[in-house]
Design an enzyme around this catalytic site. Structure first.
Site, short mmCIF file in Angstrom:
data_model
loop_
_atom_site.label_atom_id
_atom_site.label_comp_id
_atom_site.label_asym_id
_atom_site.label_seq_id
_atom_site.Cartn_x
_atom_site.Cartn_y
_atom_site.Cartn_z
N SER B 516 0.82 -1.22 0.00
CA SER B 516 0.00 0.00 0.00
C SER B 516 0.85 1.27 0.00
O SER B 516 0.50 2.25 0.63
CB SER B 516 -0.95 0.00 1.22
N ALA B 708 -3.48 12.28 2.03
CA ALA B 708 -4.00 10.95 1.71
C ALA B 708 -3.35 9.83 2.51
O ALA B 708 -2.20 9.93 2.92
CB ALA B 708 -3.80 10.67 0.22
N GLU B 713 -5.24 -2.14 0.17
CA GLU B 713 -5.22 -3.39 0.92
C GLU B 713 -6.24 -3.39 2.05
O GLU B 713 -6.77 -4.43 2.42
CB GLU B 713 -3.82 -3.63 1.49
#
Lengths: 156, 1130
Positions: B516, B708, B713
């Site tokens: 990720s 962000a 995942e």
């Protein structure tokens, strides 16, 4: 030599034995938009229209195809609205199953044309032969339903 | 305008939707085709390996074996001493499917033929195939490992926090063992590499489906003895990854090695069967957990014993296990966690990296137990979690420095969006809600340099901008958000930004999309590069415009009263080369730390994402089927850079997790995966997930680029427990092993209700020999038949389509020609949807095929004068449904449930009736009794037979007739008209079927018509089936067809059960009972049918539940024809 009409054009191909329509499209005609993901007719990535009907081209012997064949390359213009809706809604991620999804949806939309749109449940059921591993399907169904509705609105 | 924070179309949407995007197999280099020889044994020594005959086969250009690599070549992964996997087997194979040799030939069929000519002599060894076998006393060791315990590759034992305090405050505890199975990524694009060797400079170019080109380059170069920069990547689309394509598998290096040896381009594209049967799936976890809470419901202590199925080589097992364990140190606020985790070698294919990376597995245990505890304390499960949520800016037990944490908002979103309180209180039986939460990092400092990302920006003198990064977007939308970021920083139109990824000669250093890390790392590096370029452009503009006050917008640098186009500024720049101003930068992430030996805590990620998922289900107590009604996935993603893309990641990950929760599971027999096809792998189809609703809990995280966090995942972590909790809420059974398939649900219900069936085989002499045979299988019969008997069989086809295996394929328009050809030995086919696939598994398939599809006489559906329905054999299923929807709706209903619209468009009625059995052993290449011959075993006797095998009348073969039409037509007293050159005959449908997918057709005979008599057409009928996904074959089905006279009395009845016996099975006693009945109820019928089933059935050990399910279906169909809604009149 076997004669095929693909996206409106007559093509002569030397089809070998039981060679699949998908193989012929990809390897002989160069139409690589038709994808092969299972080669067993189980996932829908290879969907093309034969005589207007959605068909798994990976198990369809090309030698038995006599009617018109339409692939994503031939349909792209007709379904510009659907393609844009797919893009706006996130109806594809990797895009590998997308040509098959779009071709399948094209047949649904054409069938739906005289009616007022498509029912989401019907779209889900009718498109369950097209596996998508990325999106979880929600956006695909919504895109098809929206376009059907919009087209019905325009047609009326 | 600002693009960050707004939904934008994928930057290359037009190409992705018109078929022009190129994936590796779409490239038109004149390439050789490669095929891989794989081990048939789970564990064996290779005594001899001889490729000389294969090398002389037609079309073969190169063959490689372990000898083509350095004698100590292994994949390095994270480095010695855990590196243990050779590129091709060296002396020993340790799992079925392990790569032994590879061939490059002019065509794929030639390459496959050459594989058969490679002579390998194996000396099989006893193989530990499961966690239990691998850790049993005296188990054969697969490797020498550094731990003292046999087959334990890595032992991770840790105590985080203060366990003693936790223990002291604990008032209530639950414990249990949970299992999360091995599942397949099942990417739509199979792993594919096109490799080109460049003799001149000793480089190899790769077009490969990957998420992380840098890692592939590292492995390929070191295995081929090259420098890292001698492996050159070219941009190509990647068709889904989900983790599987983030580390090197085998195709990359094998393609490269073959290309070097052949000195020609080589394409290696795994088949679907290889992809699912030999690639690296999710690690199976068996997690024992005890969760202790205090009186307020606060989690105080986790104690866990985690066993991870490593497979036969380490690959990513050590870190997957570690991340799985971290679940217990990162969620909520326990005082302590005591964990022992073992990575255990088994002789199965190595597990790999898969979205969620160990977290979904451990989360299943933790989040299930939270519900068990909430129940004990009388708390609402949402409230239970709200009390425990992670605090913002706190450090967790495992050393995570949390920044923002909006889990409470996610839980609130589930409450609102799922209508939790109302649905939870819903008095309707068998409906339930469940929730589960989770967290996941945004990148992990798991490798050297994982805290670094480089990126480059080009500004062209026509105002266009290009982002260059070394990663690869496998469908996540990464490239699109990078374009959004660059457009914002530079004030240009998004349409003027293009993105180039994964080109070794043009894109800078970047480790790729795994853990990720894509959004955080490349979002940060691209943002940095773009803002630095922007500053240079502003400087140029300041000089040009003579003002300090310059902003970039609309493709221009805008001053107080003047503006200049960016392209003009590029021309003004001294640094611009050939009209391009380029800038490359390095982003170094501060504040995270890598895991180090002897250190069990670390702040691995800059930020942590949170989510809560809520599921609303209905459980059919009669069949055990779990139907998902609604699903809400609420995510704390920080700020969504592209909300539509974020929602896509949420919905996609949630559905993938729902698949693993409800149906997906790789099933093995003798170490070999049985379900290597989509057909046999119960992944969700569109109709299976009617409502999955992503909710973005928008916020801003200070650590993230533009606020962000990660999302890709996170979304796959909660579904397992959310669904298990919902099933518990619905019907009161706690299932601790996924997937929640009907067999588990109905068996748990039967156990809870104390239901048991007795079949009294000792009273039924007719079944004695079958019972004896079944008893002998585990005592050695299976072993003898498998190891010795299979050698005397007729053989099994490779499964590969060979066009040249058919010499003649025609579709004449008259029946006479068909009959003539068939008499001469041709195989008749309908639409070919079964025959063209099935023939690949036959040892000697027919070479002459003749299709009935053009015979006009066989293509009609008509009502005869006597009212009978006459269905031509070559009518397609779609045509049949269309023709019968009003007149005989039960036929249309059954057809609608078969396969897919595409298949129904070509498959014929006769083809459906005569299709081969769907037994997954028979279909997927096992040398079974029916496939290979009488000296071979039926693998279903000891293998997994829960879904597809007979519970009544099973003989040596346990398969069933798969056709749903057969079941319905049996209930409709259909006749089958057959024709041959020398005449016609008519059989009842019951005479027609003689065995599982076997018919009474004689050589030279063809089905020409199916006739449903008028009396049956008029009857009331209903069909219902239980299957694992929409379009799947029946696991069980039931049809009822009856006449009810004016007084409401049943005067005629058929009750036919499908997929439970070798042929459609009439419940004769129940039929007799129905006749003469007025308004029979489902409960009454159930009683009679249960008695009959108890007397007639002879299930295998694992499929007795199908009797309950099929009896439940019978209840459903009775209610359907009598117009009673389920539940009424019980």
């Amino acid at each position: 030599m076997h004669r095929l009409k693909i996206n409106g054009e007559q093509v002569e191909v030397d089809v070998r034995g039981a060679e699949s329509l998908a193989a012929v499209l990809r390897e002989r005609v160069g139409l690589i938009g038709t994808k092969i993901a299972c080669e067993r007719g189980e996932c829908g990535a290879c969907t093309v229209l034969v005589e207007g009907r959605a068909t798994m081209s990976c198990i369809q012997p090309a030698a038995l195809v006599t009617g018109d064949v339409e692939t994503i390359e031939g349909l792209a213009e007709e379904i510009l609205d659907l393609r844009a809706e797919f893009a706006d809604r996130g109806a594809f991620q990797c895009g590998f199953c997308t040509p098959g999804q779009l071709v399948r949806a094209t047949a649904l939309l054409r069938d739906a044309a005289p009616r007022a749109g498509l029912d989401p449940e019907e779209v889900r059921h009718q498109m369950s032969g097209n596996i998508c591993r990325c999106t979880g399907y929600q956006a695909i169904v919504a895109a098809v339903v929206d376009v059907a509705e919009r087209r019905a609105g325009v047609d009326r | 305008m600002s693009y960050v924070g707004t939904s934008q179309r994928p930057h290359d949407w037009a190409a992705r939707t018109d078929g022009s995007t190129l994936f590796a197999a779409d490239l038109r280099l004149p390439a050789l085709h490669a095929a891989v020889l794989r081990s048939p044994h789970p564990y064996a020594d290779i005594v001899a390996l001889d490729t000389s005959r294969a090398e002389r086969m037609p079309g073969v250009v190169a063959v490689i074996t372990a000898a083509d690599f350095a004698p100590d070549a292994v994949y390095v992964h994270r480095g010695a001493p855990l590196s243990d996997r050779p590129p091709l087997a060296r002396g020993t194979v340790r799992h079925v499917g392990q790569e032994v040799a590879a061939v490059a030939a002019e065509t794929y069929v030639q390459a496959v033929a050459a594989l058969a000519a490679i002579r390998v002599r194996y000396r099989p060894r006893k193989a530990p195939l499961t966690l239990a076998e691998a850790t049993a006393p005296g188990a054969r060791r697969l490797h020498e490992r550094t731990t003292d315990e046999p087959n334990v590759s890595v032992l991770f034992a840790t105590e985080w926090g203060d366990a003693a305090t936790g223990r002291a405050h604990a008032r209530t505890a639950v414990e249990g063992r949970f299992a999360y199975p091995s599942v397949s990524h099942a990417c739509m694009e199979t792993n594919t590499t096109l490799a080109r060797w460049n003799q001149a400079d000793g480089t190899v170019e790769l077009w490969t489906s990957t998420q992380a080109p840098w890692f592939i380059g590292k492995e390929v170069s070191q295995l081929l003895g090259l420098e890292h920069d001698q492996v050159i990547f070219r941009e190509v689309a990647t068709g889904g990854g989900f983790g599987s394509k983030s580390k090197a598998s085998e195709h990359e290096v094998l393609a490269a090695a073959l290309a070097r040896k052949a000195n020609r381009p080589v394409l290696l594209s795994l088949t679907r069967e290889e992809e699912m049967g030999a690639n690296k799936p999710r690690h199976r976890f068996e997690t024992w957990l005890r969760t202790s809470v205090d009186d307020d419901g606060l989690v105080r202590l986790y104690e866990s014993d985690i066993r991870v199925d490593n497979g036969s080589y380490n690959h990513m097992g050590p870190s997957v296990m570690r991340v799985g364990a971290i679940t217990l140190g990162s969620m909520y606020r326990p005082d302590g966690a005591v964990i022992e985790a073992r990575l255990i070698d088994t002789a199965t294919q190595p597990g790999g990296q898969f979205r969620g990376y160990g977290t979904p597995q451990v989360s299943l245990a933790a989040e299930s137990q939270l519900d068990e505890l909430a129940d004990r304390l009388g708390l609402d499960p949402l409230e239970m979690r709200l009390r425990n949520v992670n605090r913002e800016y706190a450090t967790t037990l495992c050393g995570y420095d949390v920044t923002t944490a909006r889990l409470a908002d996610c839980l609130d979103a589930v409450r609102t969006e799922l209508d939790w309180d109302r649905r939870r209180a819903d008095p309707r039986p068998d409906r339930g809600v469940g929730v589960a939460a989770g967290s996941h990092g945004s990148g992990a400092y798991a490798y050297d340099l994982a805290n670094r990302s480089d990126a480059a920006i080009d500004v062209f003198d026509d105002g266009r901008v290009r982002v260059r990064y070394g990663g690869s977007d496998a469908g996540t939308g990464q490239s699109t958000i990078l374009a959004q970021i660059a457009a914002d920083e530079l004030g240009v139109d998004l349409a003027d930004v293009e993105v180039l990824s994964m080109d070794s000669e043009q894109t800078p250093f970047e480790l790729g999309a795994w853990s990720s890390r894509g959004t955080h790392m490349t979002g940060s590096s691209v943002g940095k590069a773009a803002s630095e370029v922007a500053e240079r452009l502003r400087d140029l503009a300041r000089a040009k415009l003579g003002t300090q006050d310059v902003v970039l917008r609309d493709g221009q640098a805008v001053g107080a009263d003047d503006a200049v186009a960016l392209g003009d500024l590029v021309r003004l720049s001294d640094d611009a080369v050939d009209g391009v101003l380029s800038h490359e930068t390095i982003y170094l992430l501060e504040g995270t730390e890598p895991l180090a030996p002897g250190k069990s805590t670390a702040n691995l990620s800059p930020t942590y994402a949170y989510a809560a998922h809520g599921a609303y289900v209905e459980v059919d107590r009669r069949t055990g089927a779990v139907q998902l009604l609604d699903y809400v996935a609420a995510h704390d993603v920080g700020r969504a850079i592209n909300p539509t893309a974020v929602e896509g990641q949420i919905a996609g990950g949630a559905v993938m997790g729902i698949g693993a929760a409800l149906g997906e599971e790789l099933v093995r027999e003798g170490g070999r995966i049985i379900n290597t096809s989509y057909l046999h792998y119960a992944m969700p189809r569109s109709a299976d997930v009617p409502s999955v609703r992503p909710v973005i809990v928008n916020a801003h995280d200070p650590a993230g680029p533009y606020g962000a966090k990660s999302v890709g995942e996170m979304s796959i972590i909660p579904p397992g427990a959310a669904l298990a909790n919902a099933v518990q809420d619905a019907v009161g059974v706690r299932i601790r092993e996924l997937p929640l398939t009907p067999d588990k649900v109905i068996s748990a219900l039967a156990e809870k209700e104390g239901r048991r069936r007795r079949h009294r085989i000792w009273r039924r002499p007719g079944r004695w020999w079958i019972a004896l045979m079944r008893a002998l299988y585990p005592l050695g019969l299976h072993h003898v038949l498998h190891h010795w008997g299979t050698r005397f069989g007729r053989g099994v086809g490779t499964g590969v389509a060979d066009p040249e295996s058919v010499t003649s394929l025609s579709a004449p328009d008259d029946l006479g020609t068909v009959l003539h050809e068939v008499a001469a030995g041709a195989q008749v086919i309908g639409g070919g949807s079964d025959a063209m696939v099935e023939r690949r598994r036959e040892a000697a398939p027919a070479t002459v095929l003749i299709s009935t599809r053009s015979v006009l006489a066989l293509r009609g559906v008509r009502r005869a004068e006597d009212g009978a329905l006459r269905i031509g054999a070559a009518v397609t299923l779609a045509e049949l449904a269309e023709a019968t929807r009003e007149t005989v709706p039960v036929l249309a209903e059954a057809v609608d449930s078969i396969a897919s619209a595409q298949i129904r468009n070509v498959a014929t009625v006769a083809g459906n009736l005569v299709q081969e059995k769907r037994c997954w052993f028979f279909r997927n290449g096992f040398s079974c009794y029916k496939r290979n011959g009488v000296t071979s075993p039926c693998y279903a006797v000891l293998g997994d037979h829960r879904f597809q095998h007979a519970v009544i009348d099973g003989h040596r073969c346990q398969a069933v007739t798969p056709s749903d039409l057969a079941t319905v037509l049996t209930a409709l007293d259909a006749r089958v008209e057959l024709a041959a050159e020398d005449g016609r005959r008519t059989l009842t449908i019951e005479e027609f079927f003689v065995g599982p997918g076997e018919t009474a057709l004689r050589p030279g005979e063809v089905v020409v018509e199916i006739v449903v008599p008028a009396a049956a057409v008029r009857r009331r009928s209903a069909f219902r089936k239980l299957n694992l996904y929409t379009g799947d074959f029946a696991t069980a089905s039931a049809v009822i067809s009856g006449d009810v006279d004016e007084s409401g009395t049943w005067t005629e009845a058929r009750l036919v059960l499908g997929a439970v016996a070798p042929v459609p099975w009439r419940a004769v006693e129940a039929e007799e009972w129905l006749c003469g009945r007025i308004a029979p109820t489902a409960a009454q019928l159930r009683k009679v049918l249960d008695r009959e089933l108890d007397r007639e059935a002879h299930p295998l050990p694992g499929n007795g539940w199908k009797l309950d399910a099929v009896a439940g279906l019978a209840e459903h169909v009775l209610e359907a024809v009598t117009g009673v809604r389920p539940g009424e009149g019980r």
